[in-house]
Scaffold this motif. Structure first.
Motif, PDB file in Angstrom:
ATOM      1  N   UNK A 136     -10.460   8.996  12.015  1.00  0.00           N
ATOM      2  CA  UNK A 136     -11.623   9.792  12.026  1.00  0.00           C
ATOM      3  C   UNK A 136     -12.389   9.504  10.602  1.00  0.00           C
ATOM      4  N   UNK A 137     -11.339   9.662   9.572  1.00  0.00           N
ATOM      5  CA  UNK A 137     -12.032   9.412   8.008  1.00  0.00           C
ATOM      6  C   UNK A 137     -12.473   8.062   7.892  1.00  0.00           C
ATOM      7  N   UNK A 138     -11.853   6.918   8.715  1.00  0.00           N
ATOM      8  CA  UNK A 138     -12.507   5.661   8.747  1.00  0.00           C
ATOM      9  C   UNK A 138     -13.877   5.555   9.174  1.00  0.00           C
ATOM     10  N   UNK A 139     -14.065   6.227  10.323  1.00  0.00           N
ATOM     11  CA  UNK A 139     -15.348   6.163  11.027  1.00  0.00           C
ATOM     12  C   UNK A 139     -16.460   6.864  10.115  1.00  0.00           C
ATOM     13  N   UNK A 140     -16.129   8.007   9.298  1.00  0.00           N
ATOM     14  CA  UNK A 140     -17.018   8.452   8.428  1.00  0.00           C
ATOM     15  C   UNK A 140     -17.213   7.549   7.289  1.00  0.00           C
ATOM     16  N   UNK A 141     -16.225   6.969   6.700  1.00  0.00           N
ATOM     17  CA  UNK A 141     -16.428   6.240   5.793  1.00  0.00           C
ATOM     18  C   UNK A 141     -17.489   4.961   6.205  1.00  0.00           C
ATOM     19  N   UNK A 142     -17.179   4.431   7.231  1.00  0.00           N
ATOM     20  CA  UNK A 142     -17.979   3.473   7.687  1.00  0.00           C
ATOM     21  C   UNK A 142     -19.714   3.780   7.958  1.00  0.00           C
ATOM     22  N   UNK A 147       0.908  -1.080  -0.117  1.00  0.00           N
ATOM     23  CA  UNK A 147       0.068   0.004   0.082  1.00  0.00           C
ATOM     24  C   UNK A 147       0.847   1.481  -0.056  1.00  0.00           C
ATOM     25  N   UNK A 148       0.348   2.193  -0.858  1.00  0.00           N
ATOM     26  CA  UNK A 148       1.395   3.549  -0.788  1.00  0.00           C
ATOM     27  C   UNK A 148       0.404   4.692  -0.295  1.00  0.00           C
ATOM     28  N   UNK A 149       1.143   5.704  -0.159  1.00  0.00           N
ATOM     29  CA  UNK A 149       0.103   6.971   0.416  1.00  0.00           C
ATOM     30  C   UNK A 149      -0.357   6.755   1.709  1.00  0.00           C
ATOM     31  N   UNK A 150       0.665   6.322   2.714  1.00  0.00           N
ATOM     32  CA  UNK A 150       0.270   6.343   4.175  1.00  0.00           C
ATOM     33  C   UNK A 150      -0.567   7.509   4.662  1.00  0.00           C
ATOM     34  N   UNK A 151      -1.253   7.298   5.817  1.00  0.00           N
ATOM     35  CA  UNK A 151      -2.318   8.188   6.283  1.00  0.00           C
ATOM     36  C   UNK A 151      -2.116   8.099   7.931  1.00  0.00           C
ATOM     37  N   UNK A 152      -1.456   9.048   8.352  1.00  0.00           N
ATOM     38  CA  UNK A 152      -1.402   9.037   9.718  1.00  0.00           C
ATOM     39  C   UNK A 152      -2.666   8.478  10.352  1.00  0.00           C
ATOM     40  N   UNK A 153      -2.369   7.519  11.423  1.00  0.00           N
ATOM     41  CA  UNK A 153      -3.675   6.923  12.006  1.00  0.00           C
ATOM     42  C   UNK A 153      -4.534   7.818  12.650  1.00  0.00           C
TER      43      UNK A 153
END
Length: 185
Positions: A85-91, A74-80
């Motif tokens: 927060x983005x993951x919660x919105x996506x869910x 996987x490229x383009x790491x995203x700070x956890x």
């Protein structure tokens, strides 16, 4: 006597009118059913496509967080801290789209969609730091790829799309690993 002479013609007119009415009614009913089926096919197509896009967005955020945690492919790491927060919105978006899939999908496609989002949740466990291990990560990513392929095959069947499904999107791709066999991907 004039009425008796005209009675066969009158009966012919009545029978013709009834036949005409019956044919027009059946034709209109058939047209209405066909139009309704086309509307539902279009609705199912948009529902499946929207759900797939939303789930892929959720997966991409999870993969980027996992990249920041050191997982491969996987490229383009995203700070956890930012990514969770983005993951919660996506869910939340995925859960809202899921309701539409439940309403318009057939049983097989719904089951495949459920298996796909559960496979994405498994990847999320690695992104959230709740699981670790490169082998487990690789298996989780392969499971997502397989579940996605199954969902698309089921959705295509439900939509009546003829022909074989698209080639598998097995991940990680063999070109990412120089030592892997290049055949069959």
């Amino acid at each position: 006597m004039g009425l008796w002479n005209q009675l066969p013609a009158l009966i012919g007119v009545v029978v013709g009118a009834l036949g005409s009415y019956a044919v027009a009614t059946l034709t209109e009913r058939s047209r209405w059913r066909r139009a309704r089926a086309e509307r539902w096919d279009e609705k199912r197509f948009h529902t499946y496509a929207s759900y797939a896009t939303t789930l892929k967005d959720q997966l991409r955020v999870a993969q980027r967080i996992a990249a920041a945690r050191g997982f491969a492919d996987v490229t383009d790491p995203l700070d956890p801290a930012e990514g969770l927060a983005q993951l919660a919105e996506a869910e939340s978006r995925r859960a809202a789209e899921w309701e539409s899939v439940l309403l318009v999908g057939d049983a097989e496609s719904i089951g495949a969609a459920r298996a796909w989002h559960e496979a994405v949740w498994n990847v999320e466990l690695y992104a959230r730091g709740l699981r670790d291990g490169a082998a487990g990560w690789a298996d989780a990513v392969k499971q997502v790829s397989h579940a996605r392929d199954t969902f698309y095959a089921c959705a295509r069947r439900d939509l009546g799309i003829a022909g074989p499904p698209p080639p598998s999107g097995n991940w990680p791709r063999t070109w990412q690993h120089p030592g892997l066999d290049r055949g069959g991907a």
